[in-house]
Design an enzyme around this catalytic site. Structure first.
Site, PDB file in Angstrom:
ATOM      1  N   HIS A 121      -8.384   1.543  -3.970  1.00  0.00           N
ATOM      2  CA  HIS A 121      -9.353   1.358  -2.892  1.00  0.00           C
ATOM      3  C   HIS A 121      -9.946   2.712  -2.548  1.00  0.00           C
ATOM      4  CE1 HIS A 121      -9.813   0.237   1.692  1.00  0.00           C
ATOM      5  NE2 HIS A 121     -10.971   0.437   1.107  1.00  0.00           N
TER       6      HIS A 121
ATOM      7  N   ASP B 152      -7.167  -6.221   4.151  1.00  0.00           N
ATOM      8  CA  ASP B 152      -6.566  -4.888   4.166  1.00  0.00           C
ATOM      9  C   ASP B 152      -6.516  -4.315   5.581  1.00  0.00           C
ATOM     10  OD1 ASP B 152      -5.548  -2.460   3.481  1.00  0.00           O
ATOM     11  OD2 ASP B 152      -7.325  -1.764   2.391  1.00  0.00           O
TER      12      ASP B 152
ATOM     13  N   SER C 126       0.831  -1.204   0.000  1.00  0.00           N
ATOM     14  CA  SER C 126       0.000   0.000   0.000  1.00  0.00           C
ATOM     15  C   SER C 126       0.868   1.258   0.000  1.00  0.00           C
ATOM     16  CB  SER C 126      -0.905   0.011   1.238  1.00  0.00           C
ATOM     17  OG  SER C 126      -1.519   1.272   1.337  1.00  0.00           O
TER      18      SER C 126
ATOM     19  N   MET D 145      -8.717   8.596   0.015  1.00  0.00           N
ATOM     20  CA  MET D 145      -9.568   8.970   1.160  1.00  0.00           C
ATOM     21  C   MET D 145     -10.045  10.409   1.011  1.00  0.00           C
ATOM     22  SD  MET D 145      -7.191   7.499   4.198  1.00  0.00           S
ATOM     23  CE  MET D 145      -6.591   5.808   4.186  1.00  0.00           C
TER      24      MET D 145
ATOM     25  N   MET E 154     -12.038   5.097  -0.472  1.00  0.00           N
ATOM     26  CA  MET E 154     -12.709   5.338   0.803  1.00  0.00           C
ATOM     27  C   MET E 154     -13.320   6.719   0.707  1.00  0.00           C
ATOM     28  SD  MET E 154      -9.748   3.654   3.104  1.00  0.00           S
ATOM     29  CE  MET E 154      -8.650   3.615   1.696  1.00  0.00           C
TER      30      MET E 154
ATOM     31  N   HIS F  86      -1.375  -1.210  -4.251  1.00  0.00           N
ATOM     32  CA  HIS F  86      -2.610  -0.798  -3.569  1.00  0.00           C
ATOM     33  C   HIS F  86      -2.585   0.710  -3.324  1.00  0.00           C
ATOM     34  CE1 HIS F  86      -6.163  -1.778  -1.092  1.00  0.00           C
ATOM     35  NE2 HIS F  86      -5.727  -0.852  -0.246  1.00  0.00           N
TER      36      HIS F  86
ATOM     37  N   ASP G 115      -4.718   3.870  -1.762  1.00  0.00           N
ATOM     38  CA  ASP G 115      -5.813   4.227  -0.867  1.00  0.00           C
ATOM     39  C   ASP G 115      -6.240   5.665  -1.077  1.00  0.00           C
ATOM     40  OD1 ASP G 115      -6.161   1.846   0.804  1.00  0.00           O
ATOM     41  OD2 ASP G 115      -4.092   2.231   1.423  1.00  0.00           O
TER      42      ASP G 115
ATOM     43  N   MET H 180     -11.974  -5.296   5.264  1.00  0.00           N
ATOM     44  CA  MET H 180     -11.172  -4.401   6.094  1.00  0.00           C
ATOM     45  C   MET H 180     -10.896  -5.079   7.431  1.00  0.00           C
ATOM     46  SD  MET H 180     -10.498  -1.880   4.220  1.00  0.00           S
ATOM     47  CE  MET H 180      -9.467  -1.149   5.483  1.00  0.00           C
TER      48      MET H 180
END
Ligand code: DX5
Ligand code: ZN
Length: 224
Positions: free
Chosen positions: A67, A176, A9, A38, A69, A34, A36, A138
């Protein structure tokens, strides 16, 4: 033997060295990258967005596992495609029209995934599981790297595995949060297919070696 995928990640990497981090992953035994994203609304943190993804894509030789979020992910699907997402995962809790969103992701040429928070039951995936390629379980509350793994995840993997088989789905199970050398093998023997690792990789003295060690630690695990 099942090939277990390792997805470092970027969240735990030095953002001043995105190219170097991607080059490192390119040369390593890792399978996916990966990423992330957000928004400070769905989760209490803001990470990065399209420009950083596009920069990563320019050098990446491995698929970008993005991913999201974020709230209202359906508003940005084609932007994530343009930025270079290969796998695009949205949160069930953030997607009231999940079926439409998942099919829109596939129609754009990406692989659809659905993530669920630690408190969300895998049973809620019953109607969508056959339509997706990935479930991101998660194993921490999303928003931050470096958190403690939630042990309850093992029983969720077990129930998810049964659901996938019973619904004739091809979805992979991705774990994750808090993945490290102490739990990787048990996660794989429980049924995990993809392990995300942030701090275990990027806080290591030698991240490339940490990736190799993770890959090796699960290579001979008996899988279900
Ligand atoms: C958490 C993120 C994770 C995070 C994992 O919200 O979704 O992908 O980067 O980091 P570690 O492996 O450090 O728990
Ligand atoms: Zn993640």
């Amino acid at each position: 033997m099942k090939n277990i995928l390792i997805a470092p990640s970027l969240l735990a990497s030095d953002f001043g060295k995105v190219y170097e981090s991607i080059e490192l992953i390119n040369k390593s035994d890792a399978d996916w990258i990966h990423c992330d994203v957000m928004d400070g609304r769905f989760v209490p943190n803001i990470s990065f967005g399209f420009p950083v993804l596009a920069a990563a894509k320019r050098v990446a030789k491995k698929p970008l596992d993005v991913h999201l979020m974020i709230l209202e992910p359906e508003n940005y699907l084609s932007d994530f495609k343009k930025a270079g997402a290969d796998i695009l995962t949205v949160h069930l809790e953030a997607s009231p029209h999940l079926h439409r969103t998942v099919h829109a992701i596939r129609d754009l040429g990406m692989s659809p995934g659905v993530a669920i928070n630690p408190h969300t039951s895998v049973d809620l995936l019953y109607e969508i599981i056959a339509d997706i390629d990935l479930v991101c379980l998660m194993s921490v509350n999303p928003g931050f790297g470096g958190q403690k793994f939630i042990e309850h995840t093992y029983s969720k993997i077990d129930r998810l595995k049964n659901l996938i088989i019973s619904r004739n789905s091809k979805a992979k199970i991705e774990i994750d949060g808090g993945v490290d050398f102490t739990n990787a093998s048990k996660l794989v023997s429980s049924g995990a297919d993809v392990l995300v690792a942030g701090n275990t990789v990027f806080a290591a003295v030698n991240p490339q070696e940490a990736i190799a060690k993770l890959k090796f630690s699960v290579a001979n695990t008996i899988t279900s």
